[in-house]
Design an enzyme around this catalytic site. Structure first.
Site, PDB file in Angstrom:
ATOM      1  N   SER A 175      43.900  15.665 -36.197  1.00 22.23           N
ATOM      2  CA  SER A 175      42.468  15.931 -36.322  1.00 22.23           C
ATOM      3  C   SER A 175      42.295  17.435 -36.254  1.00 22.23           C
ATOM      4  CB  SER A 175      41.673  15.224 -35.210  1.00 22.23           C
ATOM      5  OG  SER A 175      42.200  15.551 -33.937  1.00 22.23           O
ATOM      6  N   CYS A 401      41.368  18.152 -49.268  1.00 19.74           N
ATOM      7  CA  CYS A 401      40.577  18.214 -48.042  1.00 19.74           C
ATOM      8  C   CYS A 401      40.311  19.657 -47.632  1.00 19.74           C
ATOM      9  CB  CYS A 401      41.287  17.468 -46.919  1.00 19.74           C
ATOM     10  SG  CYS A 401      41.402  15.687 -47.168  1.00 19.74           S
TER      11      CYS A 401
END
Length: 421
Positions: A175, A401
């Site tokens: 993350s 991303c």
């Protein structure tokens, strides 16, 4: 394992396939003017940044360039790239890249540019017609009911702990990190994020925490070393085994992990922590997720949530389509509309406090993951079952991303939800 396998070849054999491809190229070239009109629409939609495109008809075009932004170089040896973009959206654009229909020295600024201009581009780069319908039906079949959630989590996370260990930081945190400076190591920036999440819980030694989505145990270890008693839940057998082994090796006995769906949690805790797990829930199940969070908290308890959001201005268009990540990388996934999610949280008795965003930190996290991923590939460290197609897919995923966070249309945030009463 869920390694992506190579393309299986054309149905009619190599020679027949080459003839069909040549015929297809001839037909596409006949429609060159049409494709230039489509490029005109993209040109009009690019309000910032520019694309220097080398086209199949031998021409070069500058798209955009009316305001500052990334300058991108794209080579398109075939009009199929445009066909796939307008019919398949971001998933089609990926297929075009994988098949050599377009290339760029650095695709990250291209994804940045598309995200910066997502509102003005509108539906130009979204799937349409039959492909949109098929994509939505496939996405619905992969919805996150109890059985679907387990399948979807296994698809992404059970690629193997050894695979993720090759390119994540030593703490195995998957993350966004929080960087204090550009020179800070990824491991230190990840620990700063974990410490920030623990601080949001306002717990003390001896207090209990439920972690929804345990990952590989980095937050569990942080909490346990600070004296908290933590119960983590996951649907990944690979992750549960890793967390159990990690806690045993560290001699930490106040951590338990179970293979439990968030909808089946029993009991109450002083706090709840969930780090980038809610993106795996899906819009249809946001109320169930928030109900589970509220039910697990004691009155006055706090939930620390880290989540990825998408600009509300493009959420409707995003939700009506199936993007590259949902199609190829994380089935069932859905980024948050923050305004909708916040309204639902408040309906479930959870007050919204202390929101912070740090999207550019996620872009840097992704860049460092990609550097480590490429180094592992170059050193031949990937398990043999991960073929060239899989490697290309994941490299594209990390670039895609990173560009999205740099473009600002998606962001990462932390918030504290406080249970009323």
């Amino acid at each position: 394992m869920n390694a992506i396998t190579p393309n299986r070849g054309r149905r009619f054999g190599p020679a027949r396939g080459r003839r069909r491809a040549r015929k297809g190229d001839w037909l596409l070239n006949r429609f060159g003017r049409l494709f230039h009109r489509i490029l005109d629409r993209i040109d009009t939609g690019l309000l910032s940044g520019s694309i220097e495109a080398s086209l199949p008809d031998g021409t070069n075009r500058l798209l955009g360039g009316r305001a500052p932004g990334p300058t991108v170089i794209v080579d398109m040896p075939s009009w199929r790239a445009i066909v796939r973009l307008i019919t398949g959206g971001s998933a089609g654009w990926y297929r075009a890249w994988a098949d050599g229909d377009w290339s760029s020295p650095d695709p990250v600024p291209l994804f940045d540019l598309f995200m910066r201009n997502a509102v003005s581009l509108g539906e130009t780069a979204r799937a349409g017609g039959l492909k949109r319908f098929i994509g939505l039906m496939t996405h619905w079949l992969r919805r996150n009911d109890r059985a679907g959630s387990r399948r979807n989590i296994e698809f992404h996370y059970d690629l193997g702990n050894d695979f993720y260990g090759l390119w994540l930081d030593p703490g195995m945190t998957y993350s966004s990190a929080m960087f204090a400076s550009p020179e800070q190591s990824l491991e230190a920036a990840q620990q700063a994020k974990l410490d920030a999440m623990l601080a949001r819980t306002a717990t003390a030694p001896g207090d209990t925490i439920l972690e929804i989505g345990s990952g590989w145990g980095s937050f569990a270890e942080t909490a346990a070393r600070a004296g908290r008693k933590l119960h983590g839940i996951t649907l990944s057998a690979e992750q549960k085994a890793a967390v159990d082994a990690r806690m045993a090796a560290a001699g930490l006995h106040d951590v338990t992990v179970s293979l439990t769906d968030y909808r089946d949690v029993a009991g109450q805790y002083d706090a709840v922590v969930s780090i980038e797990m809610v993106e795996a829930v899906g819009q249809r199940y946001w109320p169930a997720y928030l109900q589970a969070v509220a039910a697990a908290l004691k009155p006055g308890g706090r939930a620390a949530i880290q989540y990825i959001l998408i600009d509300d201005a493009i959420f409707e268009s995003y939700a009506r389509n199936v993007d590259f990540i949902q199609r190829y990388v994380f089935p069932g996934g859905m980024l948050l509309s923050e305004s909708r999610f916040r309204a639902l949280a408040e309906q479930h008795g959870l007050d919204w406090h202390d929101r912070v965003t740090f999207g550019l930190d996620y872009a840097e996290t992704l860049r460092r993951w990609r550097v480590a991923f490429d180094a592992a590939v170059d050193a031949g460290k990937l398990p043999i079952e991960f073929d060239a197609h899989f490697v290309a897919l994941w490299r594209y995923y990390l670039m895609y991303c990173e560009g999205g966070f740099r473009g600002g249309g998606i962001d990462v945030a932390q918030v504290t939800l406080v249970k009323r009463g």
